[in-house]
Design a protein around this motif. Structure first.
Motif, mmCIF file in Angstrom:
data_model
loop_
_atom_site.group_PDB
_atom_site.id
_atom_site.type_symbol
_atom_site.label_atom_id
_atom_site.label_comp_id
_atom_site.label_asym_id
_atom_site.label_seq_id
_atom_site.Cartn_x
_atom_site.Cartn_y
_atom_site.Cartn_z
ATOM 1 N N LYS A 157 0.846 -1.201 0.000
ATOM 2 C CA LYS A 157 0.000 0.000 0.000
ATOM 3 C C LYS A 157 0.883 1.253 0.000
ATOM 4 O O LYS A 157 2.072 1.185 0.274
ATOM 5 N N ASN A 185 1.258 5.333 1.295
ATOM 6 C CA ASN A 185 0.862 6.474 2.115
ATOM 7 C C ASN A 185 1.240 7.731 1.350
ATOM 8 O O ASN A 185 2.405 8.136 1.308
ATOM 9 N N LYS A 232 0.422 10.843 1.827
ATOM 10 C CA LYS A 232 0.740 12.048 2.594
ATOM 11 C C LYS A 232 2.232 12.117 2.920
ATOM 12 O O LYS A 232 2.844 13.170 2.869
ATOM 13 N N HIS A 233 2.814 10.970 3.261
ATOM 14 C CA HIS A 233 4.218 10.949 3.657
ATOM 15 C C HIS A 233 5.105 10.268 2.636
ATOM 16 O O HIS A 233 6.290 10.057 2.878
ATOM 17 N N ASN A 234 4.536 9.902 1.507
ATOM 18 C CA ASN A 234 5.308 9.393 0.373
ATOM 19 C C ASN A 234 6.124 8.151 0.723
ATOM 20 O O ASN A 234 7.341 8.111 0.559
ATOM 21 N N TYR A 235 5.472 7.141 1.229
ATOM 22 C CA TYR A 235 6.140 5.864 1.419
ATOM 23 C C TYR A 235 5.154 4.728 1.191
ATOM 24 O O TYR A 235 3.948 4.919 1.251
ATOM 25 N N TYR A 284 3.954 0.728 2.296
ATOM 26 C CA TYR A 284 3.986 -0.103 3.488
ATOM 27 C C TYR A 284 3.271 -1.417 3.211
ATOM 28 O O TYR A 284 2.450 -1.517 2.282
ATOM 29 N N PHE A 341 1.833 -5.066 5.416
ATOM 30 C CA PHE A 341 1.681 -5.884 6.614
ATOM 31 C C PHE A 341 2.036 -7.327 6.254
ATOM 32 O O PHE A 341 1.514 -7.874 5.282
ATOM 33 N N ASN A 354 8.808 -3.475 13.141
ATOM 34 C CA ASN A 354 8.688 -2.554 11.991
ATOM 35 C C ASN A 354 10.078 -2.158 11.512
ATOM 36 O O ASN A 354 10.979 -1.931 12.319
ATOM 37 N N HIS A 410 11.997 0.364 8.342
ATOM 38 C CA HIS A 410 11.892 1.317 7.237
ATOM 39 C C HIS A 410 13.094 1.119 6.332
ATOM 40 O O HIS A 410 14.232 1.296 6.758
ATOM 41 N N ARG A 455 15.003 2.044 2.567
ATOM 42 C CA ARG A 455 15.055 3.006 1.465
ATOM 43 C C ARG A 455 15.863 2.404 0.314
ATOM 44 O O ARG A 455 16.978 1.928 0.514
ATOM 45 N N TRP A 513 7.899 0.776 4.450
ATOM 46 C CA TRP A 513 7.838 0.248 5.803
ATOM 47 C C TRP A 513 7.310 -1.187 5.725
ATOM 48 O O TRP A 513 6.278 -1.443 5.111
ATOM 49 N N TYR A 542 5.792 -3.929 8.032
ATOM 50 C CA TYR A 542 5.218 -4.173 9.359
ATOM 51 C C TYR A 542 5.068 -5.690 9.519
ATOM 52 O O TYR A 542 4.122 -6.297 9.008
ATOM 53 N N VAL A 583 4.115 -8.485 11.679
ATOM 54 C CA VAL A 583 3.271 -8.541 12.872
ATOM 55 C C VAL A 583 2.891 -9.981 13.192
ATOM 56 O O VAL A 583 2.847 -10.838 12.308
#
Lengths: 904, 167
Positions: B55, B57, B59-62, B64, B66, B141, B143, B145, B160, B162, B164
């Motif tokens: 997926k 994000n 808004k923060h340009n990354y 992610y 699960f 988690n 991160h 790059r 990212w 995750y 879990v």
């Protein structure tokens, strides 16, 4: 029904139809401007704006006005671009109606804090993640890539003029839907530590000491003067009174960040914030800052900007209006990458069809005759052009004077033979190059961020908007698209030439930049792109920056000379000095023209990498000043001490650690544009194949994985290009021109391993003896301690040259002289000079230069050419044998890489 | 065709061969530098074989994803050379770059945060198309790059992971 009654009824019917129609028709009024009425400028994340209900004042050219809603105007064709309220920061909305646009700039705050969510992940702000990755040291044995900064681990910096916005991002997990849940503006607590030196120990600040040091307001930090020049550590933790923290975050609920507080530093988060450094272009930027510009104190070389209550731009991190920071900062400190948007730059920078920036447009278009694709695109490109006629308003000339901070202000420096307006604060003519962000005092701390101005989106208003189609050429001539020269740079650092002005010293560090002008061989790129930086200052230091794709990276301009008094203030009668530039641990790649251009000036390059330019890496221009001819009192070339000094000419100092490569085939942009391609073939085919390889076992032509036939042209030391054949004036053959310039190379210990000077022993002597004799301008090769002369001796030089040779040998030992008799290289060198000069200047008549060539060179002679530390050779040439003004043609220098040659 | 015409054509042909042969060989084609301008993650493979949804994000340009932590026991040597059994859960990111004619297609991958990630250190730069497996020792988690090595302003991709425990 009577006729009369029928007529009346018909008239009534017609009027009943026509009147409403007439009323509905365009009244013919022209809209002069539109503006939003009392707009709200502060929102929070998640807020909404009812645009349709916003009130807009429409003013017409007949000075009447009326107020309408956005909804009303949309029915009449207006279009609205909405703001982005989904994230914290600066944004804007704008309305365009009948060709006029009104924009409202907003700040968007963090929004409500969520108090009940379980936090599953916290993360650095994007800009800090950039810093962590880009500043990280490479692993042991890992090679350095072009994308790496040369220096790793430089401390992060923060300014104390406005707020530092630094809060972690936090999310919860919706495992059922496998999605993140945003936690807006997470509530945090912080512990603050400081130390005075990098090596010192941190102590925690509490109580009154903490309050005096920094004001903290949930993820915003305003450092005081007490914090200036201190090292600070923040331990930022989620406030666990508000959150349930997931077990997976055990031990990771806080983040520690360390930085250095820069005194006078303004924290920049976007292009608008960066503009605050443009203190020399207040008039242009006042449009964007939405403030008032004043030049009523121009006599004292001052301009100011003042805010308009509730209208001027105020950014999220600022307590004051943006314009109030101009002139009051020493640094801009970047927090985040910036992609420059030409639509967010002053309209004064760009050509338009109406208004102030249309002056000269017709002339500009005429100059583009034959290039309809550029004529159609010029509106919207950056303005540049011929300076003539700017005060007279002569419509026949391009007028771009009003780009910068002056409407009309004349310097009282009467002895400067330059027409035109002068910048109020700079006191230099406005025909000089321009910078998007031009400053007299502000340095740039990049924090490993980047500034990109590539304009790759070809759907923008003009696909070549950030280019210059016409360049400033000369005082008298029209600009030409066939000779693109850029005069716009991203940054411009200027020493004001005003009595009493502080000595300007600037630093640009830890920054990556990318422009819009890589090496090309495509005619479509003949329009000049951006330069990175113009250095018109006493000292500019470029440290740990990494840049690519500029027309030229750094222009160093020693215009006017600098002179300072004993207090370091500008004083025209004081001690003069050259403009200095230091390029330190920096990397430059893939430029259209060259890496640096020195207009005189003193440049030092340390442990840097410059690879790939479409022209020579360094162009060292002596700026055609003949005053040096009289430095020692001598005024004629026949004098024994004529032209013996390189003082005042461009000085380039490089070290053996720097990797300097402009391997070119001659087909690259700059060479192709200036018709220098045949020069490469001549160097390769004749200088190299006929002389260097067989005679010396050396070569100036190299191979790499892409192929063979590459020549590394590191520097040229020249007058202006069109002065290479002539003396000072175009038509006056009486003035003598003598180019100055020095390239010095040092090793790790600082010892000089190479020294190439335009007034070396041979050139100085040869010029003195050769002057006045059109056939006697020998070519000279210098490599370390080895020298090679190509002696032009038509039918026997006679006593003149024999005497000169004896004198040279008596003074400097044996010179190798190519002798005519037996070696074919003689004919090759003759052809080489002829073809070199005629290919550069195809209309010039070639002289019958003749040479003497030596039969063989000894092994010792060959070994003298290049050793471990001397991989450079300088070729000193003169076009003195070429009409129409041979006697005044100066020597110029070409610095090439030389290496061993093996036939196998 | 007239004989003279044939002769002229032959002379021109031979002459052009000679001219190109002598002068043409001196010309080396100049090559434009093409930079990597996009990196994308096309797939995520795990040692459990389960599908992973990637997926974004905005808004923060990354990106992610699960991923359920399903380790297996593996044997390896500890620092003292003893054979021990440890948990290992492998995640492999399949990535791609464009344009395909990029002059230098080297892409580097690094762990940005946290300072103590739940996985082993990355052993090598991302291999073309598929990196080395990232070995997770516990849920958590991380991160990552991906960055093109050809320019300091080059293409990057942040993701990212995750990892879990399945509820």
């Amino acid at each position: 029904m009577s006729k009369k009654l029928s007529l009346v009824i018909a008239l009534v019917v017609v009027l009943a139809i026509a009147l409403p129609v007439i009323a509905a028709c365009d009244t013919g009024k022209t809209v002069d401007k539109i503006e939003f009425v009392n707009p709200v400028r502060t929102y929070n994340v998640g807020d909404t704006i009812d645009y349709d209900s916003l009130q807009v004042k429409v003013t017409y050219t007949d000075n009447s006005s009326e107020q309408k809603t956005v909804a009303d105007l949309k029915k009449d064709g207006a279009t609205l671009t909405a703001a982005d309220l989904s994230k914290q920061g600066n944004t804007s909305y704008s309305l365009t109606y009948k060709g006029k646009t009104a924009t409202v700039r907003l700040t968007v705050g963090g929004g409500d804090v969520t108090t009940t969510t379980t936090v599953n992940n916290i993360m650095w702000p994007e800009f800090y993640a950039n810093y962590l990755t880009r500043s990280a040291a490479r692993g042991a044995g890992e090679p350095e890539d072009e994308g790496d900064f040369r220096v790793s681990g430089e401390v992060y910096e923060v300014g104390n003029v406005n707020k530092f916005l630094f809060g972690p991002n936090a999310v919860g997990f919706d495992l059922e839907n496998q999605e993140e849940i945003e936690i807006a503006n997470p509530k945090t607590t912080v512990r603050v530590y400081s130390k005075d030196t990098k090596e010192g120990a941190y102590t925690e600040l509490t109580g009154a000491e903490l309050k005096a040091f920094v004001t903290v307001d949930n993820n915003t930090y305003k450092f005081s003067e007490d914090a200036a020049d201190k090292y600070v550590k923040l331990e930022i933790s989620l406030d666990e009174e508000f959150y349930d923290v997931s077990e997976t975050l055990t031990g990771a609920t806080s983040q520690t960040v360390e930085f250095y507080v820069v005194d006078g530093g303004y924290n920049v988060y976007d292009q608008l914030g960066l503009s605050v450094m443009a203190d020399l272009e207040k008039r242009a930027w006042s449009e964007i800052w939405e403030c008032e510009y004043h030049d009523d104190d121009a006599a004292n070389h001052k301009t100011t900007v003042t805010p308009i209550e509730d209208e001027s731009v105020k950014l999220l991190a600022d307590d004051l209006y943006l314009c109030q920071y101009v002139d009051n900062i020493s640094w801009v400190v970047l927090h985040g990458d910036i992609e420059l948007d030409p639509d967010q730059m002053p309209s004064l920078y760009f050509w338009s069809e109406t208004g102030e920036t249309s002056a000269g447009l017709d002339t500009a278009k005429t100059s583009l005759e034959g290039h309809s694709e550029y004529q159609n695109d010029i509106v919207g490109t950056m303005r540049d052009g011929n300076n003539s006629g700017i005060n007279t308003g002569d419509a026949g000339h391009i007028n771009y004077s009003r780009v910068m901070d002056v409407v009309s202000y004349h310097s009282d420096i009467a002895d400067m033979d330059m027409p035109g307006d002068y910048g109020i604060e700079t006191n230099i003519p406005l025909n000089m190059a321009k910078g998007i962000f031009a400053t007299k005092k502000v340095s740039v701390s990049g924090n490993y961020n980047s500034i990109v101005y590539e304009n790759r989106d070809h759907t923008q208003r003009s696909p070549i908007k950030n280019r210059v189609l016409l360049s400033y050429a000369d005082w008298g001539s029209d600009s030409k698209i066939t000779d693109p020269v850029s005069h716009w740079s991203v940054f411009q650092f200027i020493q004001p030439r005003v009595e009493g002005a502080d000595r300007s010293v600037f630093t640009l560090k830890n920054l990556a930049l990318s422009g819009n002008n890589p090496m090309q061989n495509d005619d479509a790129f003949k329009a000049a792109g951006l330069m990175l930086s113009g250095s018109y200052a006493a000292q500019v230091n470029y440290y740990n920056f990494n840049a690519k794709q500029f027309f030229t990276s750094i222009v160093q301009d020693n215009y006017g000379d600098f002179a300072f008094d004993e207090n370091g203030k500008f004083h025209s009668g004081g001690t003069s000095e050259q403009a200095k530039v230091l390029i330190d641990n920096s990397k430059l790649y893939n430029n259209y023209s060259n890496m640096t251009y020195l207009w005189r000036g003193d440049m030092t390059v340390k442990n840097s990498e410059m690879i790939g330019s479409g022209g020579p890496l360094f162009i060292m221009c002596d700026a055609n000043h003949t005053d040096h001819a009289g430095k020692t009192g001598a005024t004629t070339p026949d004098s024994t001490d004529y032209g013996t000094s390189d003082e005042g000419g461009p000085q380039l100092k490089i070290d053996t650690k720097s990797k300097l490569q402009a391997f070119a085939t001659g087909l690259e942009s700059w060479y192709a544009i200036y018709d220098a391609t045949p020069l490469f073939n001549t160097i390769k085919a004749q200088l190299d194949e006929d002389l260097m390889r067989p005679q010396l076992g050396k070569t100036v032509t190299f191979s790499n994985e892409k192929g063979s036939g590459y020549v590394n042209v590191i520097a040229v030391i020249i007058p202006d290009a069109d002065m290479i054949l002539k003396g000072k004036d175009y038509d006056d053959n009486t003035e003598k021109l003598d180019v100055r310039g020095v390239v010095t190379q040092t090793d790790d210990s600082g010892e000089v391993v190479n020294h190439f000077a335009m007034h070396n022993n041979f050139v100085t002597t040869a010029r003195r003896f050769a002057s006045g004799n059109a056939t006697q301008f020998p070519m000279y090769l210098e490599c370390g301690d080895a020298n090679l002369i190509y002696d032009a001796n038509a039918t026997g030089l006679g006593a003149l040259w024999n005497a000169s040779t004896v004198e040279l040998e008596a003074k400097y030992g044996t010179f190798n002289i190519l002798s005519k008799q037996t070696v074919p290289a003689y004919y090759a060198m003759q052809a080489m000079l002829n073809s070199m000069i005629t290919s550069m200047y195809p209309n010039a008549a070639t002289d019958k230069a003749r040479y003497q060539a030596q039969a063989t060179f000894s092994r010792a002679d060959k070994d003298a050419w290049t050793n471990e530390t001397s991989q450079l050779v300088c070729l000193y040439l003169s076009a003195g044998t070429i009409e129409p003004h041979p006697v005044n043609a100066p020597y110029f220098g070409i610095l090439l890489q030389i290496g061993d040659y093996s036939a196998t | 065709m007239k004989k003279s015409t044939v002769i002229v054509l032959l002379v021109v042909f031979l002459g052009s061969v000679l001219v190109v042969g002598i002068f043409g060989m001196q010309a080396v084609p100049w090559q434009e530098i093409v930079y990597v301008d996009k990196i994308e993650i096309t797939n995520i493979l795990t040692s459990s074989g389960k599908d992973v949804d990637i997926k974004y994000n905005e808004k923060h340009n990354y990106y992610y994803a699960f991923i359920y932590y399903e380790p297996v026991k593996v044997t390896q040597l500890d620092e003292e050379g003893n054979t021990v059994e440890v948990d290992a859960f492998e995640v492999t990111l399949v990535w791609d770059y464009s344009p395909k004619n990029a002059t230098n297609n080297k892409v580097k991958v690094s762990i940005v945060e946290p300072a103590s990630p739940p996985c082993d250190p990355l052993t090598d730069n991302a291999k073309l198309g598929r990196g080395d497996p990232i070995v997770f020792r516990r849920a958590g988690n991380v991160h990552l790059r991906y960055a093109a090595a050809d320019s300091a302003t080059g293409a990057t991709l942040d993701i990212w992971l995750y990892v879990v425990v399945q509820p």
